[in-house]
Design an enzyme around this catalytic site. Structure first.
Site, mmCIF file in Angstrom:
data_model
loop_
_atom_site.group_PDB
_atom_site.id
_atom_site.type_symbol
_atom_site.label_atom_id
_atom_site.label_comp_id
_atom_site.label_asym_id
_atom_site.label_seq_id
_atom_site.Cartn_x
_atom_site.Cartn_y
_atom_site.Cartn_z
ATOM 1 N N ASP A 11 0.864 -1.182 0.000
ATOM 2 C CA ASP A 11 0.000 0.000 0.000
ATOM 3 C C ASP A 11 0.897 1.228 0.000
ATOM 4 O O ASP A 11 1.417 1.651 1.031
ATOM 5 C CB ASP A 11 -0.901 -0.011 1.240
ATOM 6 N N TYR A 89 -20.266 4.412 -7.130
ATOM 7 C CA TYR A 89 -19.652 5.735 -7.229
ATOM 8 C C TYR A 89 -19.856 6.272 -8.640
ATOM 9 O O TYR A 89 -19.669 5.540 -9.620
ATOM 10 C CB TYR A 89 -18.165 5.616 -6.922
ATOM 11 N N GLY A 96 -10.417 6.922 -4.969
ATOM 12 C CA GLY A 96 -9.130 6.508 -4.416
ATOM 13 C C GLY A 96 -9.101 5.009 -4.173
ATOM 14 O O GLY A 96 -10.007 4.455 -3.547
ATOM 15 N N ASP A 98 -7.303 3.285 -2.269
ATOM 16 C CA ASP A 98 -7.234 2.924 -0.857
ATOM 17 C C ASP A 98 -8.629 2.898 -0.246
ATOM 18 O O ASP A 98 -8.940 2.027 0.588
ATOM 19 C CB ASP A 98 -6.320 3.880 -0.090
ATOM 20 N N ASP A 118 -11.009 6.355 7.699
ATOM 21 C CA ASP A 118 -9.569 6.187 7.490
ATOM 22 C C ASP A 118 -8.892 7.528 7.743
ATOM 23 O O ASP A 118 -9.075 8.486 6.991
ATOM 24 C CB ASP A 118 -9.316 5.714 6.059
ATOM 25 N N THR A 173 -1.302 30.237 21.579
ATOM 26 C CA THR A 173 -1.565 29.994 20.157
ATOM 27 C C THR A 173 -1.376 28.530 19.773
ATOM 28 O O THR A 173 -2.191 27.958 19.039
ATOM 29 C CB THR A 173 -0.660 30.893 19.288
#
Length: 249
Positions: A11, A89, A96, A98, A118, A173
């Protein structure tokens, strides 16, 4: 006696390359290589070049080709590969890979609707309707992207590179930025989970990704946390491709 099958799964993400070694369906080893460890990656892959394999890569064609050259028996996981789910889709070629691998793993484990979260460079939310229908999801910036955006698009905000949770009410900050990023992401994920559970009460939720360890979403959601979910989805895709090829001969 079951035949022993050894597989290597790669991956290749934006910031690191994760490699899993499987014996049949069991994950035996996992190693992650950063962008400055490519020599180590090369040595490791060459040791397993005779294994069956699959490569998922969001990197350039040149880098992907380099990885493929180290694993001659590996196939590329892309949108042309037959997968064990229906993809609803609207632009599957832009999905993607993944995200698709995560969806494949989720439908293989869950026996009801599933949501995968994820947490990596981006936070990706992917919904799979039971039994095996990928519907889509959402994408938003991850930790690093949020910090970089605040630094690059303002005049005085510093660049923060840690993963410190910080107080809810930041009194300086750095802590104010940490609160906005870390608490903001946590509340975003909880909000998505609550809305999905309202729409789909029978829902299995999976949490994965390199930065998922920095968020505690609580036990009330019954979340399956698995940092190797993508690797497992890629293995399922590899085995499905082998079965499809064998049945076509």
């Amino acid at each position: 006696m079951e035949q022993e099958i050894k597989s290597v799964v790669v991956d290749a993400g934006n910031t690191r390359i994760k490699v899993g070694l499987f014996q049949n369906n069991d994950l035996q080893e996992v190693h992650a290589f950063s962008n400055d460890q490519l020599d180590k990656l090369k040595s490791y892959l060459l040791k397993h070049k005779n294994y069956l394999g699959i490569i998922s890569s969001v990197r350039s064609d040149k880098n992907t080709k380099w990885i493929k050259g180290l694993l001659p028996n590996a196939i590329l996981f892309n949108h042309q590969l037959a997968v064990p789910l229906v993809n609803n889709y609207e632009s599957p070629q832009t999905l993607g890979i993944d995200r698709l691998a995560n969806a494949i793993a989720a439908v293989n484990i869950s026996e009801k609707d599933a949501l995968v979260i994820d947490v990596g460079t981006c936070i990706k939310y992917d919904f799979v309707r039971y039994p095996k229908i990928y519907e889509g999801g959402s994408i938003s910036p991850g930790i690093e992207l949020r910090y970089k955006a605040m630094h690059q698009f303002t005049g005085k905000l510093p660049l923060i590179e840690d993963r410190i949770q910080g107080p809810f009410i930041g009194k300086n900050t750095h802590d104010a930025m940490r609160s906005g990023v870390m608490n903001g992401m946590h509340l975003e994920m909880v909000g998505f989970i609550e809305e999905y559970r309202r729409l789909y009460p029978e829902l299995t939720i999976f949490l994965t990704g390199g930065d998922s360890q920095h968020f505690e979403l609580g036990n009330k959601y019954g979340i399956f946390a698995d940092e190797n979910l993508t690797l497992k989805g890629l293995l399922i895709a590899l085995l499905h491709a082998q079965t499809t090829f064998s049945s076509s001969i």
